[in-house]
Design a protein around this motif. Structure first.
Motif, short mmCIF file in Angstrom:
data_model
loop_
_atom_site.label_atom_id
_atom_site.label_comp_id
_atom_site.label_asym_id
_atom_site.label_seq_id
_atom_site.Cartn_x
_atom_site.Cartn_y
_atom_site.Cartn_z
N ALA A 1 -5.02 5.60 0.08
CA ALA A 1 -4.74 6.59 1.12
C ALA A 1 -4.98 7.98 0.55
O ALA A 1 -4.74 8.20 -0.65
N PRO A 2 -5.45 8.90 1.35
CA PRO A 2 -5.66 10.26 0.84
C PRO A 2 -4.33 10.89 0.45
O PRO A 2 -3.29 10.63 1.06
N VAL A 3 -4.35 11.72 -0.59
CA VAL A 3 -3.14 12.41 -1.03
C VAL A 3 -2.84 13.54 -0.05
O VAL A 3 -3.66 14.43 0.16
N SER A 4 -1.66 13.48 0.55
CA SER A 4 -1.29 14.47 1.57
C SER A 4 -0.81 15.77 0.96
O SER A 4 -1.08 16.85 1.49
N SER B 1 5.82 23.71 5.62
CA SER B 1 6.20 22.35 6.02
C SER B 1 5.56 21.32 5.09
O SER B 1 4.48 21.55 4.54
N LEU B 2 6.23 20.18 4.93
CA LEU B 2 5.69 19.07 4.15
C LEU B 2 4.92 18.13 5.07
O LEU B 2 5.37 17.84 6.20
N THR B 3 3.78 17.66 4.61
CA THR B 3 3.00 16.71 5.40
C THR B 3 3.62 15.32 5.23
O THR B 3 3.50 14.69 4.18
N THR B 4 4.31 14.87 6.26
CA THR B 4 4.99 13.56 6.20
C THR B 4 4.55 12.66 7.35
O THR B 4 5.21 11.67 7.64
N LEU C 1 2.20 13.56 -4.23
CA LEU C 1 2.12 13.48 -5.69
C LEU C 1 2.90 14.65 -6.28
O LEU C 1 2.67 15.81 -5.90
N VAL C 2 3.81 14.37 -7.20
CA VAL C 2 4.65 15.41 -7.79
C VAL C 2 4.28 15.55 -9.26
O VAL C 2 4.30 14.58 -10.02
N VAL C 3 3.92 16.78 -9.66
CA VAL C 3 3.44 17.03 -11.02
C VAL C 3 4.25 18.17 -11.65
O VAL C 3 4.95 18.91 -10.96
N GLY C 4 4.10 18.33 -12.96
CA GLY C 4 4.79 19.41 -13.65
C GLY C 4 4.89 19.13 -15.14
O GLY C 4 4.52 18.05 -15.60
N VAL C 5 5.37 20.10 -15.89
CA VAL C 5 5.51 19.93 -17.33
C VAL C 5 6.89 19.36 -17.65
O VAL C 5 7.76 19.25 -16.78
#
Length: 396
Positions: free
Chosen positions: A312-315, A181-184, A200-204
């Protein structure tokens, strides 16, 4: 005598008058008439005025002869059409046919396990199939050992029975017990004020990260959540434009910088701040594609997370991986995990590869679940990952 003289004089006068008249008439006949150059032409020689073209418009206002610019009323801009994303529930079922290529792994295993007798060569073929599907050496060895034991105990090559065994073992590898599940859910800060869940969305580069953020926004909107997008990829001018377009399609606000090369951490900070001020449920922050071997870029990613945490903390930290990259994707994942705490994986292009085993391998490598999968190029082709549906698609 007097009367005769008067008669003669009268005749002479008449003769003189008649002669003068004849002389004048003769001269007129011999000389052509002369027209004055400034004399207007006769009525029959004047050109007829042109008739004005018929018009349905209102008559033009009278002017003094000078040109007058007619200002048209400004066009009323059309309000952008806001789309309603497809429902999230059951997306993976609807997109099951997209996994046909990934299903090659299951079909190959079934074909081998259903043979009358399994030789050592057959078991080697099974092992090769799993490795080529990027399941990974560790998980492959585990699956091989369990399959050998269960097939021997089963004592049959009935396709239905073999399929049930293989389904159970593959499902065990995919691990349905992991929380996907996604924390929303909104949280409450130290100041007692509510704050949005921050993802936060990361990647190359090249994994489809910005597109994934846009599609994820549609997933959340379909769940009736209020979303704010943060365009923290400031190194590509087109990235912010692309993300804003995704947001506009579903009525989602995008926080961005108009200056290329702006501090991405500052943009991310402003996005979360905007989310707090507007009462948003979720803030999605897109970041620049980073090469895992570039220490400065990876350090910048850590900075973004630290700066966001002031608001805010990163969920969630979601790592976007291209399923077609196989083992190289695993190396990328490990480096990102060393910089930020990855909480979930988004696998893109899963519909375009026969390497569905990457799901198992990346979960084992990072110890975090695959939460979303990309199964096509459509706007709503991003689906929450469902282990049972995935394994069933492999064996379909």
């Amino acid at each position: 005598m007097t009367d005769q003289l008067w008669a003669i004089l009268a005749v002479v006068v008449l003769v003189l008058i008649a002669g003068g008249a004849a002389l004048t008439t003769g001269l007129r006949r011999r000389r052509p008439p002369q027209l004055r150059t400034d004399e207007p032409p006769r009525a029959e020689e004047r050109p007829l005025p042109e008739e004005p073209a018929a018009s349905t418009d209102s008559p033009a206002p009278e002017t003094d002869g000078t040109a007058v610019a007619v200002e048209e009323p400004p066009a009323t801009p059309e309000a952008p059409t806001v789309e309603r994303p497809a429902p999230v529930a059951g997306r993976m079922v609807r997109l099951r046919d997209r996994l046909a290529r990934s299903g090659a792994i299951g079909r190959s295993l079934l074909a081998i396990l259903s043979r009358d007798s399994l030789s050592e060569t057959d078991w080697e073929e099974i092992e090769e199939t799993l490795l080529l599907a990027d399941v990974g050496i560790g998980p492959t060895t585990e699956l091989m050992d369990r399959l050998r034991t269960r097939v021997q105990v089963l004592g049959t090559n009935d396709p239905a029975a073999v399929r049930d065994v293989l389904r159970e073992e593959l499902l065990e590898l995919v691990d349905p017990s992991m929380d996907r599940s996604l924390t929303t859910t909104k949280g409450v800060g130290d100041d007692g004020e509510p704050h949005p869940a921050t993802i936060l969305v990361v990647g190359v580069n090249g994994t489809g990260k910005t597109t994934t953020v846009g599609k994820l926004a549609r997933v959340l909107v379909a769940e009736d959540l209020d979303v704010v997008l943060g365009a923290a990829d400031t190194f590509r001018a087109a990235a912010a434009d692309q993300l804003q377009t995704w947001g506009e399609r579903v009525g989602v606000r995008t926080v961005r910088s108009d200056r290329e090369g702006a501090d991405p951490a500052a943009v991310a900070f402003d996005a979360v701040k905007t989310g707090r001020e507007t009462g948003a449920d979720v803030v999605l922050v897109d970041t620049a594609g980073r090469l895992q071997n570039k220490a400065d870029l990876m350090g910048e990613l850590g900075k973004i997370k630290r700066v966001i945490s002031r608001q805010a903390p990163v969920s969630e930290v979601l790592l976007v991986l291209d399923a077609t990259t196989g083992q190289n994707g695993l190396r990328q994942a490990q480096v990102f995990a060393d910089v930020v705490d990855i909480t979930g994986i988004v696998l893109t292009k899963l519909d375009g590869t026969a390497k569905g085993g990457i799901v198992v391998a990346v979960q084992r490598e990072l110890g975090v679940p695959v939460k979303l999968v990309g199964l096509g190029e459509g706007a709503d082709d991003l689906a929450p990952f469902e282990p049972e549906q995935f394994v069933d698609a492999l064996l379909a």
